[in-house]
Design a protein around this motif. Structure first.
Motif, PDB file in Angstrom:
ATOM      1  N   ALA A 252      37.265  46.662  34.508  1.00 22.50           N
ATOM      2  CA  ALA A 252      37.198  46.630  35.958  1.00 22.50           C
ATOM      3  C   ALA A 252      36.465  45.380  36.421  1.00 22.50           C
ATOM      4  O   ALA A 252      35.729  45.397  37.381  1.00 22.50           O
ATOM      5  CB  ALA A 252      36.500  47.880  36.470  1.00 22.50           C
TER       6      ALA A 252
ATOM      7  N   GLN B 209      35.522  41.667  38.015  1.00 21.84           N
ATOM      8  CA  GLN B 209      35.790  41.076  39.319  1.00 21.84           C
ATOM      9  C   GLN B 209      36.647  39.819  39.148  1.00 21.84           C
ATOM     10  O   GLN B 209      36.509  39.085  38.182  1.00 21.84           O
ATOM     11  CB  GLN B 209      34.463  40.711  40.001  1.00 21.84           C
ATOM     12  CG  GLN B 209      34.612  40.131  41.375  1.00 21.84           C
ATOM     13  CD  GLN B 209      35.261  41.106  42.348  1.00 21.84           C
ATOM     14  OE1 GLN B 209      34.869  42.251  42.425  1.00 21.84           O
ATOM     15  NE2 GLN B 209      36.259  40.634  43.071  1.00 21.84           N
TER      16      GLN B 209
ATOM     17  N   TYR C  58      37.741  36.176  40.959  1.00 27.06           N
ATOM     18  CA  TYR C  58      37.265  35.190  41.931  1.00 27.06           C
ATOM     19  C   TYR C  58      38.371  34.180  42.209  1.00 27.06           C
ATOM     20  O   TYR C  58      39.157  33.838  41.334  1.00 27.06           O
ATOM     21  CB  TYR C  58      36.024  34.468  41.408  1.00 27.06           C
ATOM     22  CG  TYR C  58      34.868  35.410  41.134  1.00 27.06           C
ATOM     23  CD1 TYR C  58      34.005  35.776  42.155  1.00 27.06           C
ATOM     24  CD2 TYR C  58      34.646  35.924  39.863  1.00 27.06           C
ATOM     25  CE1 TYR C  58      32.951  36.638  41.909  1.00 27.06           C
ATOM     26  CE2 TYR C  58      33.600  36.783  39.610  1.00 27.06           C
ATOM     27  CZ  TYR C  58      32.755  37.143  40.642  1.00 27.06           C
ATOM     28  OH  TYR C  58      31.709  38.008  40.406  1.00 27.06           O
TER      29      TYR C  58
ATOM     30  N   ASN D  76      37.989  35.114  36.218  1.00 31.42           N
ATOM     31  CA  ASN D  76      37.076  36.259  36.179  1.00 31.42           C
ATOM     32  C   ASN D  76      35.611  35.815  36.121  1.00 31.42           C
ATOM     33  O   ASN D  76      34.725  36.624  36.144  1.00 31.42           O
ATOM     34  CB  ASN D  76      37.413  37.185  35.009  1.00 31.42           C
ATOM     35  CG  ASN D  76      37.235  36.511  33.674  1.00 31.42           C
ATOM     36  OD1 ASN D  76      37.109  35.289  33.608  1.00 31.42           O
ATOM     37  ND2 ASN D  76      37.245  37.288  32.618  1.00 31.42           N
TER      38      ASN D  76
ATOM     39  N   GLU E 183      35.470  33.039  46.425  1.00 33.11           N
ATOM     40  CA  GLU E 183      35.765  34.189  47.260  1.00 33.11           C
ATOM     41  C   GLU E 183      36.139  35.345  46.321  1.00 33.11           C
ATOM     42  O   GLU E 183      36.914  35.167  45.379  1.00 33.11           O
ATOM     43  CB  GLU E 183      36.961  33.831  48.157  1.00 33.11           C
ATOM     44  CG  GLU E 183      37.450  34.904  49.058  1.00 33.11           C
ATOM     45  CD  GLU E 183      38.678  34.431  49.862  1.00 33.11           C
ATOM     46  OE1 GLU E 183      39.520  35.291  50.135  1.00 33.11           O
ATOM     47  OE2 GLU E 183      38.779  33.245  50.193  1.00 33.11           O
ATOM     48  N   LYS E 184      35.588  36.524  46.540  1.00 35.90           N
ATOM     49  CA  LYS E 184      35.916  37.684  45.725  1.00 35.90           C
ATOM     50  C   LYS E 184      37.285  38.217  46.151  1.00 35.90           C
ATOM     51  O   LYS E 184      37.564  38.317  47.335  1.00 35.90           O
ATOM     52  CB  LYS E 184      34.870  38.792  45.870  1.00 35.90           C
ATOM     53  CG  LYS E 184      33.581  38.513  45.159  1.00 35.90           C
ATOM     54  CD  LYS E 184      32.669  39.730  45.255  1.00 35.90           C
ATOM     55  CE  LYS E 184      31.394  39.480  44.477  1.00 35.90           C
ATOM     56  NZ  LYS E 184      30.528  40.656  44.492  1.00 35.90           N
ATOM     57  N   VAL E 185      38.131  38.539  45.165  1.00 36.55           N
ATOM     58  CA  VAL E 185      39.460  39.085  45.446  1.00 36.55           C
ATOM     59  C   VAL E 185      39.431  40.577  45.156  1.00 36.55           C
ATOM     60  O   VAL E 185      39.067  40.987  44.052  1.00 36.55           O
ATOM     61  CB  VAL E 185      40.534  38.387  44.566  1.00 36.55           C
ATOM     62  CG1 VAL E 185      41.903  38.999  44.801  1.00 36.55           C
ATOM     63  CG2 VAL E 185      40.547  36.886  44.828  1.00 36.55           C
ATOM     64  N   GLU E 186      39.757  41.342  46.173  1.00 35.13           N
ATOM     65  CA  GLU E 186      39.822  42.795  46.007  1.00 35.13           C
ATOM     66  C   GLU E 186      41.256  43.169  45.653  1.00 35.13           C
ATOM     67  O   GLU E 186      42.185  42.911  46.413  1.00 35.13           O
ATOM     68  CB  GLU E 186      39.382  43.505  47.283  1.00 35.13           C
ATOM     69  CG  GLU E 186      37.938  43.277  47.659  1.00 35.13           C
ATOM     70  CD  GLU E 186      36.963  43.800  46.610  1.00 35.13           C
ATOM     71  OE1 GLU E 186      37.261  44.848  45.993  1.00 35.13           O
ATOM     72  OE2 GLU E 186      35.926  43.150  46.402  1.00 35.13           O
ATOM     73  N   LEU E 187      41.430  43.745  44.484  1.00 33.34           N
ATOM     74  CA  LEU E 187      42.757  44.140  44.024  1.00 33.34           C
ATOM     75  C   LEU E 187      42.994  45.611  44.326  1.00 33.34           C
ATOM     76  O   LEU E 187      42.080  46.425  44.224  1.00 33.34           O
ATOM     77  CB  LEU E 187      42.881  43.904  42.516  1.00 33.34           C
ATOM     78  CG  LEU E 187      42.733  42.455  42.056  1.00 33.34           C
ATOM     79  CD1 LEU E 187      42.757  42.392  40.536  1.00 33.34           C
ATOM     80  CD2 LEU E 187      43.843  41.604  42.632  1.00 33.34           C
ATOM     81  N   PRO E 188      44.232  45.958  44.680  1.00 34.16           N
ATOM     82  CA  PRO E 188      44.532  47.377  44.893  1.00 34.16           C
ATOM     83  C   PRO E 188      44.507  48.101  43.545  1.00 34.16           C
ATOM     84  O   PRO E 188      44.610  47.471  42.488  1.00 34.16           O
ATOM     85  CB  PRO E 188      45.945  47.363  45.493  1.00 34.16           C
ATOM     86  CG  PRO E 188      46.542  46.079  45.038  1.00 34.16           C
ATOM     87  CD  PRO E 188      45.395  45.112  44.911  1.00 34.16           C
TER      88      PRO E 188
END
Length: 183
Positions: A17, A19, A21, A34, A43-48
């Motif tokens: 899991a 993060q 970037y 990563n 910028e942090k990328v939020e994945l579904p």
């Protein structure tokens, strides 16, 4: 003891899991990684959440005997209108044959002839089939009941002889005209 094992399993699952970037490098390219680079704004990328598909057990085919019995539900499959003892006279090699079925042709089934062991013509649901330009001589003919491209049931082969009259035979030419006397 269970608590320790649970904590170890969670620690192993953490990297899965990780993060993601996103940043832009010196050449203007967008980069995903990563681990964030030092000194570069990221910028942090939020994945579904990922999709999960449950493994489906293979479907069990119906009992082969039962499905064959269901498909081969014809008590009678036979060709009609072919001579038994004498030759079939077809000067151009074209003739039609009938198909007798009991019970009637089921939905999804079709009929196709087999001439000398090879499929002949297109499958159809009409019980009257035409054969065209067959050479003179002995042939075998049978009909297949098809479900799609699978042969469900076949008739018994019938052997017959095609007789084609040779129109260039001297016996068939008209007699020459009789000469007229000169007056």
């Amino acid at each position: 003891m269970r608590l320790i094992i649970s904590c170890l399993l969670l620690a192993v699952a953490l990297p899965a899991a990780a993060q993601i970037y996103k940043y832009t490098d010196a050449n203007g390219n967008t980069v995903f990684t990563n681990q964030p680079p030092d000194g570069t704004p990221t910028e942090k990328v939020e994945l579904p959440p990922t999709n999960a598909v449950q493994i489906q057990p293979p479907s069990q085919p119906a009992n082969d005997d039962a499905s064959a019995e269901q498909q081969a539900a014809y008590n009678l499959v036979e060709l009609t209108n072919l001579p038994d003892e004498e030759a079939l006279r077809a000067n151009n090699g074209t003739f039609s044959v009938g198909v007798r079925l009991d019970p009637r042709l089921q939905p999804g089934h079709s009929l196709r002839l087999r001439l000398d062991g090879e499929p002949y013509g297109q499958p159809t649901n009409v019980p009257r089939l035409q054969v065209q330009n067959v050479d003179r001589g002995e042939h075998t003919l049978m009909v297949d009941v098809l479900a799609g491209t699978t042969v469900v049931q076949s008739s018994a082969p019938i052997t017959f002889t095609v007789q084609r009259v040779n129109t260039s035979s001297p016996a068939l030419r008209p007699p020459p005209p009789t000469p007229r006397p000169n007056n």
